[in-house]
Motif scaffolding. Structure first.
Motif, PDB file in Angstrom:
ATOM      1  N   THR A  39       0.418  -1.295   0.180  1.00 17.24           N
ATOM      2  CA  THR A  39       0.477  -0.246   0.078  1.00 17.24           C
ATOM      3  C   THR A  39       0.396   0.972   0.183  1.00 17.24           C
ATOM      4  O   THR A  39       0.680   2.145   0.581  1.00 17.24           O
ATOM      5  N   ALA A  40       1.926   1.146  -0.735  1.00 18.16           N
ATOM      6  CA  ALA A  40       3.119   2.480  -0.787  1.00 18.16           C
ATOM      7  C   ALA A  40       2.199   3.236  -2.355  1.00 18.16           C
ATOM      8  O   ALA A  40       2.026   2.750  -2.811  1.00 18.16           O
ATOM      9  N   ALA A  41       2.860   4.644  -2.542  1.00 21.44           N
ATOM     10  CA  ALA A  41       2.670   5.905  -2.845  1.00 21.44           C
ATOM     11  C   ALA A  41       3.023   5.615  -4.077  1.00 21.44           C
ATOM     12  O   ALA A  41       2.813   6.176  -5.422  1.00 21.44           O
ATOM     13  N   TRP A  42       4.518   5.189  -4.160  1.00 21.16           N
ATOM     14  CA  TRP A  42       6.161   5.256  -4.709  1.00 21.16           C
ATOM     15  C   TRP A  42       6.191   4.157  -4.509  1.00 21.16           C
ATOM     16  O   TRP A  42       6.931   3.761  -3.681  1.00 21.16           O
ATOM     17  N   CYS A  43       6.813   2.714  -6.222  1.00 20.82           N
ATOM     18  CA  CYS A  43       8.274   2.088  -5.715  1.00 20.82           C
ATOM     19  C   CYS A  43       9.226   2.173  -6.658  1.00 20.82           C
ATOM     20  O   CYS A  43       8.555   2.647  -8.095  1.00 20.82           O
ATOM     21  N   SER A  67       2.109  12.715  -7.476  1.00 20.03           N
ATOM     22  CA  SER A  67       3.277  13.278  -8.292  1.00 20.03           C
ATOM     23  C   SER A  67       4.289  13.012  -7.745  1.00 20.03           C
ATOM     24  O   SER A  67       4.553  13.468  -6.907  1.00 20.03           O
ATOM     25  N   PRO A  68       5.417  11.876  -7.825  1.00 20.27           N
ATOM     26  CA  PRO A  68       6.599  11.892  -7.451  1.00 20.27           C
ATOM     27  C   PRO A  68       7.550  12.740  -7.806  1.00 20.27           C
ATOM     28  O   PRO A  68       7.796  13.781  -8.628  1.00 20.27           O
ATOM     29  N   GLY A 111       4.892  14.867   0.383  1.00 19.06           N
ATOM     30  CA  GLY A 111       3.027  14.092   0.572  1.00 19.06           C
ATOM     31  C   GLY A 111       3.563  12.505   0.877  1.00 19.06           C
ATOM     32  O   GLY A 111       2.953  11.693   0.960  1.00 19.06           O
ATOM     33  N   LEU A 112       4.795  12.253   1.590  1.00 18.36           N
ATOM     34  CA  LEU A 112       5.235  11.491   0.880  1.00 18.36           C
ATOM     35  C   LEU A 112       5.560  11.131   3.194  1.00 18.36           C
ATOM     36  O   LEU A 112       5.527  12.000   3.893  1.00 18.36           O
ATOM     37  N   GLY A 113       5.481   9.805   4.077  1.00 15.74           N
ATOM     38  CA  GLY A 113       4.959  10.339   5.433  1.00 15.74           C
ATOM     39  C   GLY A 113       6.806   9.132   5.211  1.00 15.74           C
ATOM     40  O   GLY A 113       6.532   9.097   6.462  1.00 15.74           O
ATOM     41  N   ALA A 114       6.709   7.678   5.132  1.00 17.72           N
ATOM     42  CA  ALA A 114       7.727   6.896   5.387  1.00 17.72           C
ATOM     43  C   ALA A 114       8.441   6.541   4.110  1.00 17.72           C
ATOM     44  O   ALA A 114       8.038   6.357   2.799  1.00 17.72           O
ATOM     45  N   CYS A 115       9.572   6.240   4.056  1.00 12.86           N
ATOM     46  CA  CYS A 115      10.140   4.821   2.710  1.00 12.86           C
ATOM     47  C   CYS A 115      10.941   3.954   3.640  1.00 12.86           C
ATOM     48  O   CYS A 115      11.693   3.560   4.761  1.00 12.86           O
ATOM     49  N   ARG A 116      10.736   2.804   2.475  1.00 11.73           N
ATOM     50  CA  ARG A 116      11.883   1.920   3.500  1.00 11.73           C
ATOM     51  C   ARG A 116      12.375   1.186   1.659  1.00 11.73           C
ATOM     52  O   ARG A 116      12.298   1.604   0.650  1.00 11.73           O
ATOM     53  N   ILE A 117      14.342   0.754   2.589  1.00 10.68           N
ATOM     54  CA  ILE A 117      14.388   0.885   1.014  1.00 10.68           C
ATOM     55  C   ILE A 117      16.027  -1.156   1.288  1.00 10.68           C
ATOM     56  O   ILE A 117      16.240  -1.190   1.577  1.00 10.68           O
ATOM     57  N   PHE A 118      14.950  -1.859   0.268  1.00  9.12           N
ATOM     58  CA  PHE A 118      15.403  -3.191   0.144  1.00  9.12           C
ATOM     59  C   PHE A 118      16.769  -3.267  -1.122  1.00  9.12           C
ATOM     60  O   PHE A 118      16.528  -3.516  -2.173  1.00  9.12           O
ATOM     61  N   PRO A 119      17.788  -3.580  -0.830  1.00  9.14           N
ATOM     62  CA  PRO A 119      18.915  -3.791  -1.509  1.00  9.14           C
ATOM     63  C   PRO A 119      18.714  -4.989  -2.398  1.00  9.14           C
ATOM     64  O   PRO A 119      18.132  -5.794  -1.822  1.00  9.14           O
ATOM     65  N   LEU A 120      19.432  -5.096  -3.391  1.00  5.26           N
ATOM     66  CA  LEU A 120      19.510  -6.055  -4.470  1.00  5.26           C
ATOM     67  C   LEU A 120      20.527  -6.444  -4.638  1.00  5.26           C
ATOM     68  O   LEU A 120      21.723  -5.521  -4.616  1.00  5.26           O
ATOM     69  N   ALA A 129      19.319  -1.321  -6.182  1.00  4.73           N
ATOM     70  CA  ALA A 129      17.526  -1.531  -4.569  1.00  4.73           C
ATOM     71  C   ALA A 129      16.532  -0.947  -4.825  1.00  4.73           C
ATOM     72  O   ALA A 129      16.067  -0.375  -5.945  1.00  4.73           O
ATOM     73  N   LEU A 130      15.569  -1.434  -3.979  1.00  8.67           N
ATOM     74  CA  LEU A 130      13.820  -1.196  -4.769  1.00  8.67           C
ATOM     75  C   LEU A 130      13.391   0.002  -3.268  1.00  8.67           C
ATOM     76  O   LEU A 130      13.343  -0.752  -2.289  1.00  8.67           O
ATOM     77  N   ALA A 131      13.756   1.126  -3.889  1.00  7.13           N
ATOM     78  CA  ALA A 131      12.593   1.740  -2.857  1.00  7.13           C
ATOM     79  C   ALA A 131      10.912   2.318  -2.734  1.00  7.13           C
ATOM     80  O   ALA A 131      10.436   1.555  -3.649  1.00  7.13           O
ATOM     81  N   VAL A 132      10.541   1.810  -0.957  1.00  8.35           N
ATOM     82  CA  VAL A 132       9.209   2.094  -1.263  1.00  8.35           C
ATOM     83  C   VAL A 132       9.035   2.798  -0.514  1.00  8.35           C
ATOM     84  O   VAL A 132       9.485   3.206   0.649  1.00  8.35           O
ATOM     85  N   PHE A 133       7.856   4.129  -0.983  1.00 10.72           N
ATOM     86  CA  PHE A 133       7.836   5.095  -0.556  1.00 10.72           C
ATOM     87  C   PHE A 133       6.244   4.867   0.392  1.00 10.72           C
ATOM     88  O   PHE A 133       5.225   5.199  -0.686  1.00 10.72           O
ATOM     89  N   THR A 134       5.854   5.429   0.703  1.00  8.46           N
ATOM     90  CA  THR A 134       4.439   5.103   1.443  1.00  8.46           C
ATOM     91  C   THR A 134       4.411   6.646   2.308  1.00  8.46           C
ATOM     92  O   THR A 134       4.374   7.710   2.195  1.00  8.46           O
ATOM     93  N   ALA A 135       2.657   7.055   1.967  1.00  8.08           N
ATOM     94  CA  ALA A 135       2.110   8.614   2.342  1.00  8.08           C
ATOM     95  C   ALA A 135       1.713   8.441   3.431  1.00  8.08           C
ATOM     96  O   ALA A 135       1.861   9.935   3.690  1.00  8.08           O
ATOM     97  N   ASP A 136       1.683   7.116   4.304  1.00 10.67           N
ATOM     98  CA  ASP A 136       1.493   7.585   5.791  1.00 10.67           C
ATOM     99  C   ASP A 136       2.844   6.874   6.623  1.00 10.67           C
ATOM    100  O   ASP A 136       3.694   6.131   6.172  1.00 10.67           O
ATOM    101  N   PRO A 137       3.285   6.634   7.857  1.00 14.42           N
ATOM    102  CA  PRO A 137       4.564   6.345   8.207  1.00 14.42           C
ATOM    103  C   PRO A 137       3.773   5.203   8.445  1.00 14.42           C
ATOM    104  O   PRO A 137       2.767   4.240   8.215  1.00 14.42           O
ATOM    105  N   TRP A 138       5.210   4.141   8.624  1.00 17.01           N
ATOM    106  CA  TRP A 138       5.152   2.667   7.636  1.00 17.01           C
ATOM    107  C   TRP A 138       5.031   2.076   8.673  1.00 17.01           C
ATOM    108  O   TRP A 138       4.155   0.918   8.039  1.00 17.01           O
ATOM    109  N   ASN A 139       4.890   2.243   9.600  1.00 19.52           N
ATOM    110  CA  ASN A 139       3.780   0.988  10.661  1.00 19.52           C
ATOM    111  C   ASN A 139       2.699   1.527  11.282  1.00 19.52           C
ATOM    112  O   ASN A 139       1.769   1.032  11.828  1.00 19.52           O
TER     113      ASN A 139
END
Length: 230
Positions: A39-43, A67-68, A111-120, A129-139
């Motif tokens: 449920t992310a805004a941008w990946c 709009s990223p 307009g983003l709230g959090a992100c986690r970035i997972f390495p390849l 990397a696979l960067a995942v940006f969410t509109a709300d806090p991750w948790n």
């Protein structure tokens, strides 16, 4: 997060990897399915650039209406994950550590709230990397980091096989190589078992321990044993 969706997604992507897939289409699918499942805004899927400190975008998935600010994916946290193979977690841009203040402020303004970035990673080497940006806090809702890393791992496998034209033939060659290695390992285990007056199972453990201590594979060390070079 609906746990059934990630499970189905991983199963589907894994199945595609057994076919003569189009690498770019599969990477796009991995990116889009990751965004939806988390449920992310941008990946964004990125690979390391020729410049050691840079990254290049391979593909991205954007939620409808968002709009990223694409400069974000060329910033330090993303480049760090891509170049070192580490996971970067910024679970709430409003309370980010001082280390990421500038990045977090810019992301929050977008307009983003959090992100986690997972390495390849592949064979211990960082690929991107696979960067995942969410509109709300991750948790703020259930989101699985294990799923994000699994998708990054599948992307790394996809990249590693993108230049192989006949995957079935490559798999057959690899299988034959494994069978040949197994024969050498069994021969070496028999020699160790006879020398130590132990069982084959115990000898296998000795081979594994000695190979690890020397920083080699079991097959490589077994060859040395058979050739009398241990």
């Amino acid at each position: 997060m609906d746990t059934s969706l990630p499970q189905v997604t991983i199963a589907e992507i894994t199945h595609v990897l057994t076919t003569n897939y189009d690498s770019h289409n599969l990477l796009e699918s991995i990116t889009d399915r990751t965004r939806q499942s988390l449920t992310a805004a941008w990946c964004v899927l990125l690979v390391r650039a020729t410049d050691p400190a840079g990254v290049e975008v391979v593909c991205e998935s954007v939620a409808p209406g968002f709009s990223p600010h694409r400069d974000l994916v060329h910033s330090r946290p993303v480049a760090l994950s891509a170049s070192t193979g580490s996971v970067v977690m910024i679970d709430d841009f409003k309370i980010a550590s001082h280390r990421w203040t500038r990045f977090a402020d810019a992301a929050a303004l977008s307009g983003l709230g959090a992100c986690r970035i997972f390495p390849l990673r592949l064979a211990g080497q960082p690929l991107g990397a696979l960067a995942v940006f969410t509109a709300d806090p991750w948790n703020s809702r259930p989101r699985g980091s294990a799923y994000g890393q699994s998708m990054a791992d599948l992307a790394a496998i996809t990249l590693s096989m993108s230049g192989i034209d006949d995957r079935a033939e490559a798999a057959t060659v690899a299988a034959q190589h494994i069978l040949s290695s197994r024969a050498v390992i069994e021969q070496a285990a028999g020699m160790v078992a006879e020398y130590d007056n132990s069982s084959i199972t115990a000898a296998m453990r000795v081979l594994a321990a000695q190979a690890k201590a020397r920083g080699s594979t079991i097959a490589q060390y077994a060859e040395q044993v058979v050739e009398g070079r241990r």
